[in-house]
Design a protein around this motif. Structure first.
Motif, PDB file in Angstrom:
ATOM      1  N   THR A 288      24.448  41.590  28.794  1.00 27.48           N
ATOM      2  CA  THR A 288      23.617  41.104  29.885  1.00 27.48           C
ATOM      3  C   THR A 288      22.412  40.386  29.293  1.00 27.48           C
ATOM      4  OG1 THR A 288      22.269  43.110  29.973  1.00 27.48           O
ATOM      5  CG2 THR A 288      24.276  43.066  31.339  1.00 27.48           C
ATOM      6  N   THR A 289      21.772  39.590  30.110  1.00 31.40           N
ATOM      7  CA  THR A 289      20.550  38.921  29.653  1.00 31.40           C
ATOM      8  C   THR A 289      19.490  39.954  29.288  1.00 31.40           C
ATOM      9  OG1 THR A 289      20.960  36.961  30.997  1.00 31.40           O
ATOM     10  CG2 THR A 289      18.693  37.364  30.351  1.00 31.40           C
ATOM     11  N   GLU A 290      19.389  41.024  30.093  1.00 31.99           N
ATOM     12  CA  GLU A 290      18.390  42.058  29.825  1.00 31.99           C
ATOM     13  C   GLU A 290      18.631  42.710  28.465  1.00 31.99           C
ATOM     14  OE1 GLU A 290      19.182  42.211  34.365  1.00 31.99           O
ATOM     15  OE2 GLU A 290      20.279  41.778  32.514  1.00 31.99           O
ATOM     16  N   ALA A 291      19.895  42.993  28.165  1.00 31.83           N
ATOM     17  CA  ALA A 291      20.212  43.629  26.886  1.00 31.83           C
ATOM     18  C   ALA A 291      19.959  42.675  25.732  1.00 31.83           C
ATOM     19  CB  ALA A 291      21.662  44.103  26.880  1.00 31.83           C
ATOM     20  N   ALA A 292      20.349  41.412  25.898  1.00 24.98           N
ATOM     21  CA  ALA A 292      20.174  40.437  24.829  1.00 24.98           C
ATOM     22  C   ALA A 292      18.699  40.231  24.506  1.00 24.98           C
ATOM     23  CB  ALA A 292      20.826  39.110  25.214  1.00 24.98           C
ATOM     24  N   LEU A 293      17.869  40.125  25.538  1.00 18.51           N
ATOM     25  CA  LEU A 293      16.449  39.865  25.325  1.00 18.51           C
ATOM     26  C   LEU A 293      15.766  41.054  24.651  1.00 18.51           C
ATOM     27  CD1 LEU A 293      14.391  37.566  26.031  1.00 18.51           C
ATOM     28  CD2 LEU A 293      13.696  39.012  27.946  1.00 18.51           C
ATOM     29  N   THR A 294      16.016  42.264  25.130  1.00 14.67           N
ATOM     30  CA  THR A 294      15.357  43.435  24.549  1.00 14.67           C
ATOM     31  C   THR A 294      15.912  43.769  23.167  1.00 14.67           C
ATOM     32  OG1 THR A 294      16.886  44.857  25.800  1.00 14.67           O
ATOM     33  CG2 THR A 294      14.721  44.441  26.764  1.00 14.67           C
ATOM     34  N   LYS A 295      17.193  43.538  22.964  1.00 13.34           N
ATOM     35  CA  LYS A 295      17.771  43.765  21.632  1.00 13.34           C
ATOM     36  C   LYS A 295      17.175  42.785  20.632  1.00 13.34           C
ATOM     37  CE  LYS A 295      22.219  43.889  19.149  1.00 13.34           C
ATOM     38  NZ  LYS A 295      23.686  43.716  19.270  1.00 13.34           N
ATOM     39  N   LEU A 296      17.013  41.548  21.038  1.00 20.45           N
ATOM     40  CA  LEU A 296      16.407  40.541  20.169  1.00 20.45           C
ATOM     41  C   LEU A 296      14.986  40.945  19.795  1.00 20.45           C
ATOM     42  CD1 LEU A 296      16.937  37.790  18.857  1.00 20.45           C
ATOM     43  CD2 LEU A 296      16.157  36.707  20.974  1.00 20.45           C
TER      44      LEU A 296
END
Length: 557
Positions: free
Chosen positions: A346-354
């Motif tokens: 998800t966008t949320e996961a990608a952003l926070t993982k980054l």
């Protein structure tokens, strides 16, 4: 054993509810709905399903700051569930209650720190949070909480609990039941009778009660009118010998998200990529990861230039379901330019993982790009990931047979036999229990073979489950004077339950050495952490049915 056959002597679970704010605690005011304090007294204490009225004077210790200061808080207890267990809980409210649209990495750090401070005092944690940014917080916490061994469940509501028609009661009660009954050591999101892995969930409706979904991953559990069905084969468990820890310094100030649209100009994308200090970009593209290359591949050149400057770019699909795959020429062009395929994150996961990876010590653009493409918390589908499945056929009977055979093999110290029994898809048996509530780890914790105990821990067995007598594996090992077993359990994140401490302190007078290794006599938070470090450094050992009902060993105690 079927959950409905659990004896009434099963210890009650203790859950800390962390109130951050959000709609769930709001009340009417002249200026509209605003977050309100004293949620436990004004809302929960008045509702029978949240307060059975018994033992009203029981207080629970809550660590209220990083200095380890404790406060005795009044608690409530739910009536017995279908599984004949009650959940005792208390609500800890943040000093500033926030609307979720105002939360940021500082708020995430406060949540993580509160869990860390109280980790040894409670069996599970429920976090009440506004829905607008709930999926972001779930994803962020999944990366911030490292080697998590207990359930952390976030929930909220679309309507305040103070309103006549609301979804708050069902969401909070469902979260409490799951947290207090099932050992699911993940950051999860519970909403509208479904438990999702937190970093796979996203908000899909602004006002419907079914506000969240997990488009690319099935729910971990579903609540029906009769029981909670847990998909145990999907549950992730820690498989390393490390203590629970947190990392709070997410680099959210140097990442951005950009949605591609028809007609977007390369200059627009370049303007974002030229932002001072930018280190990472989540690029939301069409379909399976496609984006316009632009005349003379101008767009691709803009992206490639940014990557050469050290900016990590992650390709995420705008579609609700599916994943990024360079099967079409535009997607292949991005891939060749160095854009990382985010697969089905998800966008949320990608952003926070980054943001999490960029903040790691000694991180580089290359290391971040590599790790973004791999699953580290179950945030993307990885076919190489080990799964825990029930055996086909009569799974419960097969596991009962395996559990019995394991007990004999453990008692005989036969590691080879244990490994042979665990071959195939029998990992779930690790959290099953016998008539006394003992899991294989309980048995191994006071059996002669240290290597069998190590094997179970590396397979993902929980160190936090309690038997019918309320005993953890750590207590049993210390009580038998097995120092090496105690050290290994402590290295794996084990700690004594709050209910065990009084007896442990009595036992420590007779055998202080081994009990000190188990953490007895270390009252303050700082001292507990020092003992954990000492314990780790001194350890020199080497070394069928996916909708199964809850079983004795599947619940924290």
């Amino acid at each position: 054993m079927d959950a409905h056959q659990l004896p009434s002597s099963v210890p009650e679970s203790q859950v800390l509810i962390i109130m951050t704010g959000g709609t769930i605690c709001m009340q009417r005011s002249p200026s509209g709905f605003v977050p309100a304090r004293h949620f436990q007294q004004t809302c929960l204490a008045k509702i029978p399903i949240f307060n059975d009225g018994s033992q009203p004077q029981v207080f629970l210790d809550v660590v209220v700051n990083s200095a380890g200061e404790r406060k005795k808080c009044s608690s409530l207890r739910t009536p017995p569930s279908l599984y004949e267990r009650q959940v005792r809980y208390t609500v800890f409210e943040f000093e500033e209650l926030l609307d979720s649209s105002s939360i940021d990495s500082k708020g995430w750090a406060e949540i993580a720190q509160t869990i860390y401070n109280n980790y040894t005092l409670f069996d599970a944690f429920v976090i009440l949070h506004g829905t607008d940014s709930l999926a972001y917080t779930c994803s962020a916490l999944s990366f911030m909480l490292q080697n998590l061994g207990k359930p952390v469940i976030l929930t909220g509501s679309q309507a305040p609990m103070s309103e006549l028609q609301n979804d708050a009661s069902d969401n909070l009660l469902g979260s409490l039941v799951v947290a207090g009954h099932f050992m699911i050591p993940e950051v999860c999101l519970y909403f509208n009778y479904k438990l999702f892995r937190g970093n796979r969930a996203t908000k899909v409706a602004a006002s419907d009660f079914a506000a969240f979904d997990s488009p690319n991953a099935p729910p971990l559990a579903v609540t029906t009118s009769m029981q909670t069905h847990v998909n145990w084969d999907l549950v992730r468990r820690p498989t390393s010998l490390e203590n629970f820890s947190i990392r709070t310094n997410l680099d959210t100030s140097h990442v951005a998200c950009l949605r591609i649209f028809p007609g977007i100009k390369p200059e627009m994308v370049d303007a974002v990529l030229q932002l001072e200090g930018l280190r990472g970009l989540v690029l939301e593209t069409f379909g399976a990861g496609n984006a316009p290359g632009g005349r003379d591949d101008a767009m691709t050149k803009v992206l490639a230039s940014a990557i050469q400057r050290g900016i990590v770019i992650i390709n995420i699909t705008q579609c609700l379901t599916g994943h990024v795959s360079p099967v079409y020429a535009p997607g292949m062009t991005l891939f060749r330019a160095g854009v990382v395929a985010g697969q089905d994150m998800t966008t949320e996961a990608a952003l926070t993982k980054l943001a999490y990876l960029l903040a790691l010590p000694d991180s580089t653009s290359a290391s971040v790009a590599r790790d973004m493409a791999n699953s580290i918390r179950g945030e993307l589908t990885s076919h190489s990931q080990a799964v825990f499945r029930h055996p086909d056929g009569d799974g419960l009977s097969a596991r009962t047979t395996t559990l019995t055979a394991l007990g004999y093999a453990i008692a005989q110290g036969d590691l080879e036999k244990v490994q042979d029994l665990m071959k195939g898809e029998n990992n779930q048996v690790l959290n099953d229990s016998d008539y006394a509530g003992n899991t294989p780890v309980h048995i191994a914790s006071h059996s002669p073979s240290l290597e069998i105990l190590r094997y179970f821990l590396l397979q993902g067995a929980s160190v936090h489950l309690r038997n019918r007598a309320g005993r953890t594996p750590l207590f049993l090992a210390a009580n038998d004077g097995l120092a090496d077993h105690v050290k290994l359990l402590r290295k794996s994140g084990a700690h004594l339950h709050a209910d065990e401490r009084a007896l442990a302190e009595t036992q420590a007078r007779r055998r202080p050495g081994v009990w000190a290794l188990a953490g007895v006599g270390t009252g303050s938070l700082k001292e507990r952490h020092e003992v954990e470090i000492q314990s780790q450094s001194s350890f020199d050992g080497d070394g069928g049915n996916n909708k199964m009902q809850a079983i004795a060993g599947s619940a924290p105690a």
